[in-house]
Design a protein around this motif. Sequence first.
Motif, PDB file in Angstrom:
ATOM      1  N   VAL A   1      16.986  18.391   6.292  1.00 15.55           N
ATOM      2  CA  VAL A   1      17.028  18.258   7.732  1.00 15.55           C
ATOM      3  C   VAL A   1      17.491  19.584   8.310  1.00 15.55           C
ATOM      4  O   VAL A   1      18.503  20.122   7.873  1.00 15.55           O
ATOM      5  CB  VAL A   1      18.006  17.141   8.152  1.00 15.55           C
ATOM      6  CG1 VAL A   1      18.111  17.045   9.663  1.00 15.55           C
ATOM      7  CG2 VAL A   1      17.563  15.822   7.562  1.00 15.55           C
ATOM      8  N   PRO A   2      16.757  20.169   9.276  1.00 11.33           N
ATOM      9  CA  PRO A   2      17.177  21.468   9.796  1.00 11.33           C
ATOM     10  C   PRO A   2      18.496  21.376  10.545  1.00 11.33           C
ATOM     11  O   PRO A   2      18.625  20.645  11.509  1.00 11.33           O
ATOM     12  CB  PRO A   2      16.028  21.854  10.745  1.00 11.33           C
ATOM     13  CG  PRO A   2      15.393  20.565  11.135  1.00 11.33           C
ATOM     14  CD  PRO A   2      15.551  19.662   9.950  1.00 11.33           C
ATOM     15  N   ILE A   3      19.480  22.107  10.063  1.00 12.84           N
ATOM     16  CA  ILE A   3      20.802  22.131  10.678  1.00 12.84           C
ATOM     17  C   ILE A   3      21.133  23.579  11.020  1.00 12.84           C
ATOM     18  O   ILE A   3      21.134  24.438  10.149  1.00 12.84           O
ATOM     19  CB  ILE A   3      21.883  21.569   9.730  1.00 12.84           C
ATOM     20  CG1 ILE A   3      21.553  20.132   9.353  1.00 12.84           C
ATOM     21  CG2 ILE A   3      23.260  21.676  10.355  1.00 12.84           C
ATOM     22  CD1 ILE A   3      21.763  19.135  10.449  1.00 12.84           C
ATOM     23  N   GLU A   4      21.394  23.867  12.257  1.00  9.78           N
ATOM     24  CA  GLU A   4      21.782  25.205  12.645  1.00  9.78           C
ATOM     25  C   GLU A   4      23.210  25.480  12.168  1.00  9.78           C
ATOM     26  O   GLU A   4      24.090  24.653  12.327  1.00  9.78           O
ATOM     27  CB  GLU A   4      21.733  25.347  14.168  1.00  9.78           C
ATOM     28  CG  GLU A   4      20.342  25.179  14.741  1.00  9.78           C
ATOM     29  CD  GLU A   4      20.345  25.328  16.246  1.00  9.78           C
ATOM     30  OE1 GLU A   4      21.431  25.631  16.799  1.00  9.78           O
ATOM     31  OE2 GLU A   4      19.290  25.156  16.847  1.00  9.78           O
ATOM     32  N   PRO A   5      23.439  26.644  11.538  1.00 10.38           N
ATOM     33  CA  PRO A   5      24.809  26.958  11.114  1.00 10.38           C
ATOM     34  C   PRO A   5      25.719  27.085  12.322  1.00 10.38           C
ATOM     35  O   PRO A   5      25.361  27.662  13.332  1.00 10.38           O
ATOM     36  CB  PRO A   5      24.647  28.297  10.381  1.00 10.38           C
ATOM     37  CG  PRO A   5      23.395  28.893  10.946  1.00 10.38           C
ATOM     38  CD  PRO A   5      22.500  27.738  11.264  1.00 10.38           C
ATOM     39  N   ARG A   6      26.912  26.523  12.196  1.00  8.37           N
ATOM     40  CA  ARG A   6      27.881  26.584  13.281  1.00  8.37           C
ATOM     41  C   ARG A   6      29.154  27.249  12.792  1.00  8.37           C
ATOM     42  O   ARG A   6      29.594  26.995  11.673  1.00  8.37           O
ATOM     43  CB  ARG A   6      28.209  25.177  13.794  1.00  8.37           C
ATOM     44  CG  ARG A   6      27.014  24.401  14.283  1.00  8.37           C
ATOM     45  CD  ARG A   6      26.300  25.097  15.423  1.00  8.37           C
ATOM     46  NE  ARG A   6      27.142  25.235  16.593  1.00  8.37           N
ATOM     47  CZ  ARG A   6      27.212  24.317  17.567  1.00  8.37           C
ATOM     48  NH1 ARG A   6      26.488  23.230  17.507  1.00  8.37           N
ATOM     49  NH2 ARG A   6      27.996  24.517  18.604  1.00  8.37           N
ATOM     50  N   PRO A   7      29.747  28.118  13.588  1.00  8.28           N
ATOM     51  CA  PRO A   7      31.013  28.743  13.177  1.00  8.28           C
ATOM     52  C   PRO A   7      32.138  27.731  13.145  1.00  8.28           C
ATOM     53  O   PRO A   7      32.141  26.773  13.916  1.00  8.28           O
ATOM     54  CB  PRO A   7      31.244  29.793  14.277  1.00  8.28           C
ATOM     55  CG  PRO A   7      30.519  29.255  15.459  1.00  8.28           C
ATOM     56  CD  PRO A   7      29.308  28.540  14.912  1.00  8.28           C
ATOM     57  N   PHE A   8      33.074  27.958  12.251  1.00  2.22           N
ATOM     58  CA  PHE A   8      34.207  27.052  12.137  1.00  2.22           C
ATOM     59  C   PHE A   8      35.277  27.452  13.153  1.00  2.22           C
ATOM     60  O   PHE A   8      36.264  28.101  12.836  1.00  2.22           O
ATOM     61  CB  PHE A   8      34.742  27.047  10.710  1.00  2.22           C
ATOM     62  CG  PHE A   8      33.741  26.516   9.724  1.00  2.22           C
ATOM     63  CD1 PHE A   8      33.263  25.225   9.839  1.00  2.22           C
ATOM     64  CD2 PHE A   8      33.265  27.315   8.702  1.00  2.22           C
ATOM     65  CE1 PHE A   8      32.331  24.738   8.944  1.00  2.22           C
ATOM     66  CE2 PHE A   8      32.332  26.826   7.801  1.00  2.22           C
ATOM     67  CZ  PHE A   8      31.866  25.541   7.928  1.00  2.22           C
ATOM     68  N   ASP A   9      35.044  27.082  14.368  1.00  6.04           N
ATOM     69  CA  ASP A   9      35.902  27.412  15.493  1.00  6.04           C
ATOM     70  C   ASP A   9      37.088  26.447  15.508  1.00  6.04           C
ATOM     71  O   ASP A   9      36.911  25.239  15.627  1.00  6.04           O
ATOM     72  CB  ASP A   9      35.092  27.302  16.787  1.00  6.04           C
ATOM     73  CG  ASP A   9      35.888  27.697  18.013  1.00  6.04           C
ATOM     74  OD1 ASP A   9      37.103  27.916  17.892  1.00  6.04           O
ATOM     75  OD2 ASP A   9      35.285  27.775  19.092  1.00  6.04           O
ATOM     76  N   ARG A  10      38.312  26.968  15.395  1.00 11.07           N
ATOM     77  CA  ARG A  10      39.488  26.104  15.352  1.00 11.07           C
ATOM     78  C   ARG A  10      39.631  25.280  16.621  1.00 11.07           C
ATOM     79  O   ARG A  10      40.118  24.155  16.590  1.00 11.07           O
ATOM     80  CB  ARG A  10      40.748  26.946  15.120  1.00 11.07           C
ATOM     81  CG  ARG A  10      40.846  27.537  13.729  1.00 11.07           C
ATOM     82  CD  ARG A  10      42.066  28.425  13.596  1.00 11.07           C
ATOM     83  NE  ARG A  10      42.058  29.117  12.308  1.00 11.07           N
ATOM     84  CZ  ARG A  10      42.928  28.889  11.341  1.00 11.07           C
ATOM     85  NH1 ARG A  10      43.853  27.973  11.511  1.00 11.07           N
ATOM     86  NH2 ARG A  10      42.874  29.557  10.214  1.00 11.07           N
ATOM     87  N   ARG A  11      39.250  25.839  17.739  1.00 13.27           N
ATOM     88  CA  ARG A  11      39.364  25.081  18.984  1.00 13.27           C
ATOM     89  C   ARG A  11      38.420  23.885  18.984  1.00 13.27           C
ATOM     90  O   ARG A  11      38.780  22.800  19.455  1.00 13.27           O
ATOM     91  CB  ARG A  11      39.072  25.993  20.175  1.00 13.27           C
ATOM     92  CG  ARG A  11      40.163  27.022  20.440  1.00 13.27           C
ATOM     93  CD  ARG A  11      39.726  28.017  21.480  1.00 13.27           C
ATOM     94  NE  ARG A  11      38.571  28.798  21.031  1.00 13.27           N
ATOM     95  CZ  ARG A  11      37.979  29.739  21.763  1.00 13.27           C
ATOM     96  NH1 ARG A  11      38.424  30.006  22.979  1.00 13.27           N
ATOM     97  NH2 ARG A  11      36.943  30.405  21.290  1.00 13.27           N
ATOM     98  N   ALA A  12      37.201  24.095  18.480  1.00 10.81           N
ATOM     99  CA  ALA A  12      36.264  22.976  18.395  1.00 10.81           C
ATOM    100  C   ALA A  12      36.741  21.935  17.387  1.00 10.81           C
ATOM    101  O   ALA A  12      36.643  20.728  17.625  1.00 10.81           O
ATOM    102  CB  ALA A  12      34.870  23.489  18.007  1.00 10.81           C
ATOM    103  N   ILE A  13      37.268  22.390  16.255  1.00 12.80           N
ATOM    104  CA  ILE A  13      37.765  21.464  15.244  1.00 12.80           C
ATOM    105  C   ILE A  13      38.929  20.638  15.779  1.00 12.80           C
ATOM    106  O   ILE A  13      39.095  19.464  15.432  1.00 12.80           O
ATOM    107  CB  ILE A  13      38.167  22.236  13.975  1.00 12.80           C
ATOM    108  CG1 ILE A  13      36.908  22.763  13.277  1.00 12.80           C
ATOM    109  CG2 ILE A  13      38.964  21.363  13.018  1.00 12.80           C
ATOM    110  CD1 ILE A  13      37.176  23.648  12.094  1.00 12.80           C
TER     111      ILE A  13
END
Length: 244
Positions: A17-29
């Motif tokens: 399944v195509p998944i765009e790489p996402r940065p591991f942003d601490r704020r998002a986490i």
Amino acid sequence: MRGDTSYLARVTSAGPVPIEPRPFDRRAIAIFAIPMAVLTILGWAGDAFAPTLLDKAPLLLLVCNPRLRNLVLVSPMVDFVPFVVVAVGRLVISDPLFYWFGRRYGDGAIRWMERRFGAGAAPVLWAEKAFRKAAWPAVALVPNNIICLLAGATRMAWPAFAIVNVTGTFVRILGVRWIGSAFSEPILAFNGWIGDHRLVLTALTFGITFLLIARSARRGRGPIETPAELAEELAADEPGVDEQ
């Protein structure tokens, strides 16, 4: 646990399944980690003080921990509308967060879930197998954290996920309500016994909950992860992705 083949690469016969790489942003986490920590603590409080909450504040017991046994015991004690609203709301409140987490971090989120279970990862593996065969029924019938995370990781459409998730949960709560009505007399009698012995029973449930939390901590993995710890764990599987 997976070898070199990710779950997302095997979830359909057509390939990954195509998944765009996402940065591991601490704020998002933190959007995921902080509410999960709060819900975990609420669950502990519900387990620890279940007898007293059942007797004195049954709806608050559901807010803390909507386990099936709590739902059944509380059902004949409260009116239909508040029971359904509180039960459905509390059950689905974490589902969008796990969906979002799976959608954002894809296979990394699935591997994180497997590590959280450690040697007891069989439920995760079973859920992955079941999800490949019947994604929509899984979301409708057993929308637990694993299933919701898989729904996001495999890019299930958000509106459809929300509709199926809420509808399935609502139908299950109606089933619990029917059971509570059909067996109201023995349930209320049992609840009365709990109320009569709530102090002793609360001391017992508090002690059991404390021991389970301590046991989890002794295994080397805290029952609650901070956003920083979660970010590091995710980034460990993706050496090519830098934390922000």
